[in-house]
Design an enzyme around this catalytic site. Sequence first.
Site, PDB file in Angstrom:
ATOM      1  N   CYS A  75       0.861  -1.179   0.000  1.00 28.49           N
ATOM      2  CA  CYS A  75       0.000   0.000   0.000  1.00 28.49           C
ATOM      3  C   CYS A  75       0.902   1.235   0.000  1.00 28.49           C
ATOM      4  CB  CYS A  75      -0.866  -0.050   1.264  1.00 28.49           C
ATOM      5  SG  CYS A  75      -1.880   1.395   1.534  1.00 28.49           S
ATOM      6  N   CYS A 180      -0.712   3.807  -6.546  1.00 28.54           N
ATOM      7  CA  CYS A 180      -1.633   3.211  -5.560  1.00 28.54           C
ATOM      8  C   CYS A 180      -1.915   1.807  -6.072  1.00 28.54           C
ATOM      9  CB  CYS A 180      -2.921   4.029  -5.494  1.00 28.54           C
ATOM     10  SG  CYS A 180      -4.262   3.192  -4.620  1.00 28.54           S
ATOM     11  N   HIS A 182      -4.354  -0.125  -5.729  1.00 29.28           N
ATOM     12  CA  HIS A 182      -5.711  -0.314  -6.256  1.00 29.28           C
ATOM     13  C   HIS A 182      -5.772   0.017  -7.753  1.00 29.28           C
ATOM     14  CE1 HIS A 182      -7.057  -0.522  -2.095  1.00 29.28           C
ATOM     15  NE2 HIS A 182      -8.286  -0.766  -2.503  1.00 29.28           N
TER      16      HIS A 182
HETATM   17  N1  DGL Z   1      -3.953   0.622  -2.112  1.00 28.04           N
HETATM   18  C1  DGL Z   1      -3.536   1.737  -1.391  1.00 28.04           C
HETATM   19  C2  DGL Z   1      -2.324   2.451  -1.942  1.00 28.04           C
HETATM   20  O1  DGL Z   1      -1.519   1.845  -2.602  1.00 28.04           O
HETATM   21  C3  DGL Z   1      -4.517   2.578  -0.641  1.00 28.04           C
HETATM   22  C4  DGL Z   1      -5.735   3.047  -1.333  1.00 28.04           C
HETATM   23  C5  DGL Z   1      -6.707   3.652  -0.336  1.00 28.04           C
HETATM   24  O2  DGL Z   1      -7.124   2.918   0.546  1.00 28.04           O
HETATM   25  O3  DGL Z   1      -7.007   4.843  -0.460  1.00 28.04           O
HETATM   26  O4  DGL Z   1      -2.130   3.601  -1.688  1.00 28.04           O
END
Ligand code: DGL
Length: 283
Positions: A75, A180, A182
């Site tokens: 993350c 990110c 996601h």
């Molecule tokens: N997947 C996460 C990242 O790489 C966090 C996304 C989130 O929860 O806002 O920052």
Amino acid sequence: MKIVKGGIAFFDSGIGGLTVLSACRKYLPNELFYYYGDNHHAPYGNLPPKKIRRYVRKAFALFARLKVRAAVVACNTATAVCVEELRKRYSFPIIGTEPAVFTAAKMGGKTFILTTRATYESERFKGLCEEAEKRYPCANLIPIPCDQLAGAIEKHLGESEYDFTSLLPRGKPDAVVLGCTHYIYIKEEVQRFYSCSVVDGNEGIAFRLRKVLEKAEKTTTKLQKIGRGRETQPHLTTRGKRRTFFTLKRENCSKNTTKNSEIVFLGKCKVVNKTQYEQMFVE
Ligand code: DGL
């Protein structure tokens, strides 16, 4: 339910880190993995750093109890906010996830770096961009926070009619960095939207993790040879050789076994993550 100790832990605010786990599993097909996705509190990107730290600490306390051999903060947001603090607190190796800013800066040209708000505002990320620009003066890095994107992916992934590109910043970059985990789910959409190369850091993390584990393995072998392996590094066990067991509440874990690698899903949202992983990544 008993969980075997000594695996490799992955943490993310939700489903994003599953993309990292999938990349790492290709390099390490015979490992025991734990996945803790805190979907219950996701998205983290718009939360104050204090809250993010509190949630991440909870997951890492569990990792410590499981005597993990290494942990990946899969993350960017959690890495930006608290990876240093975690490294100070725990003795196992901790690998962070950072936007692939250097890779993009090296290529030169106008580069959009898409991140969450918390990453964008962090000193760590600002420092990273400054360093990259110093090293590659031709780079034109443009960090852009995407406030809605991670939350939308967490909620709407798999809905064919949902248009994630409506949440992307407009413009004509020469390259885009997905800052990110996601965002990696929509890499192809991003590529089509901007018609340019899109970079993420997942392969780099997998490579780094393998190196870290190899190094730890060598250290253990050395210590065992001189008869000190047990006392100094009790958690560096080889899977299948010396297993210790640990009891967790039944509702806190679920297990997925594929081929030789094993994934134990942890935390409140284990079922969501397990289902998501099986649907997206398991052949
Ligand atoms: N997947 C996460 C990242 O790489 C966090 C996304 C989130 O929860 O806002 O920052």
